[in-house]
Scaffold this motif. Structure first.
Motif: not given
Length: 268
Positions: A104-127
């Motif tokens: 995911f590539v974010f421009p300044p101050h952009t938002i991914i709204p509140l969301h879920d991940h049913p029965g999942m594991v997610v790793l997020s590495r800030v590049l």
């Protein structure tokens, strides 16, 4: 479908410590990612690195959100408003019902709204860059998980208070956000179908090269807000979303529970 449901159930039953052990090799691989080379980032040579997005301590880079456009995009002389307000997604790979990887590539101050991940594991590495992360623990029930059961919730809340202080339950309700309707429920008795109860976690500030992990039972719903220089986040989903296997992504808005706080249920 039944095999995938069983697989999700197994993941839901594992405790966080066990999951962390299993994620060890993946986390190490993410830590070793050379974001500068991977994204062909350009360093900012200005003394003090006062500008640009953080890559790591002492090194800043130029964000790349304005370089990512649709395949058949036609450039115009004027800068489009959407170019600085839309989060981009770069798909890398996916193995069905096992994992998916993307950026995911974010421009300044952009938002991914509140969301879920049913029965999942997610790793997020800030590049590169930084983000604010709001997370919630969804409070699951044995039956009718997608409906708010007022009596059952009260019972669970009272039982848990015997071993936990009331302050640990923030009494938030996550309500489905219907884009087709601008009206909010006037009270908690008018909760939309799909309303879930949750407790909030402490807001986190993630800066490259940090890693965040969400679990089936902890922090499973979250919201990302990019900092003033934008950000890029490498996401690993285990397993990936799949509507047919009850792993659909649902977006929410937050309202307070007026039964516990005495506040209007429309409060966000």
């Amino acid at each position: 479908s039944s095999n995938n449901t069983k697989r999700n159930d197994v993941l839901m039953k594992l405790n966080q410590e066990k999951i962390d052990v299993l994620l060890g090799p993946i986390r190490k691989a993410l830590e070793e990612v050379d974001a500068e080379q991977f994204l062909s980032l350009k360093r900012i040579m200005k003394k003090g690195n006062a500008d640009g997005a953080v890559l790591k301590d002492g090194i800043n880079v130029h964000p790349i959100h304005d370089q990512i456009v649709p395949k058949h995009h036609y450039k115009t002389t004027s800068t489009s408003k959407t170019s600085t307000s839309i989060v981009r997604y770069l798909h890398i790979t996916e193995v069905e019902n096992q994992y998916s990887i993307g950026i995911f590539v974010f421009p300044p101050h952009t938002i991914i709204p509140l969301h879920d991940h049913p029965g999942m594991v997610v790793l997020s590495r800030v590049l590169y860059g930084d983000l604010m992360v709001k997370s919630f623990d969804l409070l699951h029930h044995d039956h009718h998980p997608d409906h708010f059961d007022e009596k059952e919730d009260d019972k669970d809340h009272n039982d848990d208070n015997q071993s936990n202080s009331k302050s640990s339950w923030l009494g938030y309700i996550l309500s489905l956000f219907y884009s087709s309707s601008k009206q909010h429920p006037k009270s908690t008795s008018q909760k939309p179908n799909g309303t879930k109860k949750a407790s909030s976690q402490k807001i986190k500030h993630l800066t490259a090269p940090g890693i965040s992990i969400l679990y089936p039972q902890k922090g499973n719903a979250h919201e990302f807000t990019a900092g003033p220089n934008g950000a890029a986040v490498l996401d690993v989903l285990l397993p990936p979303y799949n509507y047919e296997h009850e792993r659909n992504c649902t977006f929410y808005r937050v309202v307070k529970d007026d039964q516990q706080h005495g506040n209007d249920a429309n409060a966000k």
